[in-house]
Write a protein that holds these residues in place. Structure first.
Motif, PDB file in Angstrom:
ATOM      1  N   ALA A 195       0.831  -1.208   0.000  1.00  0.00           N
ATOM      2  CA  ALA A 195       0.000   0.000   0.000  1.00  0.00           C
ATOM      3  C   ALA A 195       0.865   1.256   0.000  1.00  0.00           C
ATOM      4  N   GLU A 196       1.958   1.233   0.749  1.00  0.00           N
ATOM      5  CA  GLU A 196       2.837   2.389   0.798  1.00  0.00           C
ATOM      6  C   GLU A 196       3.619   2.550  -0.505  1.00  0.00           C
ATOM      7  N   LEU A 197       4.078   1.440  -1.066  1.00  0.00           N
ATOM      8  CA  LEU A 197       4.899   1.496  -2.274  1.00  0.00           C
ATOM      9  C   LEU A 197       4.093   2.025  -3.461  1.00  0.00           C
ATOM     10  N   LYS A 198       2.804   1.754  -3.472  1.00  0.00           N
ATOM     11  CA  LYS A 198       1.948   2.221  -4.570  1.00  0.00           C
ATOM     12  C   LYS A 198       1.846   3.749  -4.609  1.00  0.00           C
ATOM     13  N   LYS A 199       2.170   4.395  -3.515  1.00  0.00           N
ATOM     14  CA  LYS A 199       2.107   5.855  -3.471  1.00  0.00           C
ATOM     15  C   LYS A 199       3.279   6.505  -4.201  1.00  0.00           C
ATOM     16  N   CYS A 200       4.270   5.706  -4.584  1.00  0.00           N
ATOM     17  CA  CYS A 200       5.504   6.245  -5.157  1.00  0.00           C
ATOM     18  C   CYS A 200       5.557   6.079  -6.661  1.00  0.00           C
ATOM     19  N   SER A 201       6.183   7.037  -7.320  1.00  0.00           N
ATOM     20  CA  SER A 201       6.423   6.955  -8.757  1.00  0.00           C
ATOM     21  C   SER A 201       7.769   7.599  -9.079  1.00  0.00           C
ATOM     22  N   ALA A 202       8.715   7.429  -8.183  1.00  0.00           N
ATOM     23  CA  ALA A 202      10.048   8.009  -8.331  1.00  0.00           C
ATOM     24  C   ALA A 202      11.045   7.131  -7.583  1.00  0.00           C
ATOM     25  N   PRO A 203      12.349   7.382  -7.745  1.00  0.00           N
ATOM     26  CA  PRO A 203      13.338   6.619  -6.977  1.00  0.00           C
ATOM     27  C   PRO A 203      13.055   6.696  -5.484  1.00  0.00           C
ATOM     28  N   ILE A 204      13.329   5.613  -4.768  1.00  0.00           N
ATOM     29  CA  ILE A 204      13.088   5.588  -3.325  1.00  0.00           C
ATOM     30  C   ILE A 204      14.351   5.161  -2.588  1.00  0.00           C
ATOM     31  N   THR A 205      14.437   5.621  -1.361  1.00  0.00           N
ATOM     32  CA  THR A 205      15.480   5.176  -0.445  1.00  0.00           C
ATOM     33  C   THR A 205      14.803   4.472   0.708  1.00  0.00           C
ATOM     34  N   VAL A 206      15.200   3.236   0.967  1.00  0.00           N
ATOM     35  CA  VAL A 206      14.599   2.437   2.026  1.00  0.00           C
ATOM     36  C   VAL A 206      15.610   2.242   3.146  1.00  0.00           C
ATOM     37  N   TYR A 207      15.342   2.834   4.300  1.00  0.00           N
ATOM     38  CA  TYR A 207      16.164   2.617   5.482  1.00  0.00           C
ATOM     39  C   TYR A 207      15.661   1.365   6.193  1.00  0.00           C
ATOM     40  N   ILE A 208      16.558   0.459   6.541  1.00  0.00           N
ATOM     41  CA  ILE A 208      16.173  -0.788   7.201  1.00  0.00           C
ATOM     42  C   ILE A 208      16.825  -0.887   8.570  1.00  0.00           C
ATOM     43  N   ASN A 209      16.001  -1.148   9.564  1.00  0.00           N
ATOM     44  CA  ASN A 209      16.466  -1.475  10.911  1.00  0.00           C
ATOM     45  C   ASN A 209      15.517  -2.534  11.438  1.00  0.00           C
ATOM     46  N   SER A 210      15.852  -3.800  11.200  1.00  0.00           N
ATOM     47  CA  SER A 210      14.936  -4.890  11.531  1.00  0.00           C
ATOM     48  C   SER A 210      15.710  -6.142  11.920  1.00  0.00           C
ATOM     49  N   PRO A 211      15.236  -6.840  12.955  1.00  0.00           N
ATOM     50  CA  PRO A 211      15.876  -8.098  13.356  1.00  0.00           C
ATOM     51  C   PRO A 211      15.437  -9.279  12.505  1.00  0.00           C
ATOM     52  N   GLY A 212      14.496  -9.039  11.570  1.00  0.00           N
ATOM     53  CA  GLY A 212      14.014 -10.126  10.723  1.00  0.00           C
ATOM     54  C   GLY A 212      12.598 -10.531  11.060  1.00  0.00           C
ATOM     55  N   GLY A 213      12.268 -11.775  10.761  1.00  0.00           N
ATOM     56  CA  GLY A 213      10.921 -12.255  11.024  1.00  0.00           C
ATOM     57  C   GLY A 213      10.520 -13.327  10.031  1.00  0.00           C
ATOM     58  N   ASP A 214       9.312 -13.195   9.493  1.00  0.00           N
ATOM     59  CA  ASP A 214       8.733 -14.179   8.586  1.00  0.00           C
ATOM     60  C   ASP A 214       9.437 -14.119   7.228  1.00  0.00           C
ATOM     61  N   CYS A 215      10.060 -15.232   6.830  1.00  0.00           N
ATOM     62  CA  CYS A 215      10.827 -15.231   5.584  1.00  0.00           C
ATOM     63  C   CYS A 215       9.931 -15.191   4.351  1.00  0.00           C
TER      64      CYS A 215
END
Length: 225
Positions: free
Chosen positions: A41-61
């Motif tokens: 839902a969030e990605l659909k709002k974009c129509s340009a280059p994006i930068t994704v910051y990740i800070n996650s311990p993981g989860g469901d593969c």
């Protein structure tokens, strides 16, 4: 109800910035986990280059695989910046970046997938086969990014490998290390100055080499007198 979200959009010129913080899950009761549905839902709002910051311990593969695929299919550049940790399933998502950068103090970790199973030996055998298949699918993402052999990646996952930014860049999991803009400018200026000094030194050496010798002229002049 908790209104905290795993995502947070911000804008930098024409670039959209998305911060992913939290565990990765197929579903979320309080929308504080990273889920494929919320991410889509969030990605659909974009129509340009994006930068994704990740800070996650993981989860469901499986959920991570869906998000990885969304980023791979995204028609614009995706810059991934690991600002804390990208462990386990989160490291898979990171591999979808067209460029992956890590903070000097961040970490990336890869390991074997795990599950919880119940039943008799047949059920356990099925669980093992399933985990082997999941591992192979994860290796696909790692080997596409790094070029490391499947055998070596499998061994790294068996050992639960933790990488700092330098090691991740060395092995190909990341493309570079984040640094201040002023540091990049300083480095570029130093490089230019160094090159100019080399050019000046080369010019002086050439002039000295090609110059007409002066002392022999004075020696001949003295003999004429």
């Amino acid at each position: 109800m908790n209104k905290k979200h795993f995502w947070n959009w911000s804008q930098n010129g024409d670039e959209n910035i998305l911060h992913l913080n939290g565990t990765i899950a197929e579903e979320s009761w309080f929308e504080d986990d990273i889920t494929p549905a919320l991410f889509r839902a969030e990605l659909k709002k974009c129509s340009a280059p994006i930068t994704v910051y990740i800070n996650s311990p993981g989860g469901d593969c499986v959920a991570a695989a869906q998000i990885y695929t969304m980023l791979m299919d995204y028609p614009h550049d995706v810059t991934v910046k690991i600002d804390g940790i990208a462990a386990s399933a989160a490291s898979v998502i990171a591999m979808a970046g067209t460029k992956v950068l890590m903070s000097p103090v961040s970490m990336l970790m890869i390991h074997n997938p795990a599950t919880v199973a119940m039943g008799d030996h047949t059920d356990m055998e099925k669980a093992i086969v399933m985990l082997d298949s999941v591992k192979e699918s994860i290796i696909n993402a790692y080997t596409i990014k790094t070029g490391i052999s499947r055998k070596e990646l499998s061994a790294m996952m068996d050992s639960e490998t933790w990488m700092d930014a330098n090691k991740a860049v060395e092995l190909g999991f990341a493309d570079g290390i984040l640094e201040r803009e002023t540091q990049r400018m300083s480095a570029n200026t130093s490089s230019v100055l160094f090159s100019q000094r080399k050019a000046d030194a080369a010019l002086v050496n050439r002039m000295m080499r090609d110059a007409v010798p002066v002392q022999p002229f004075y020696d001949r002049l003295a003999k004429l007198k």
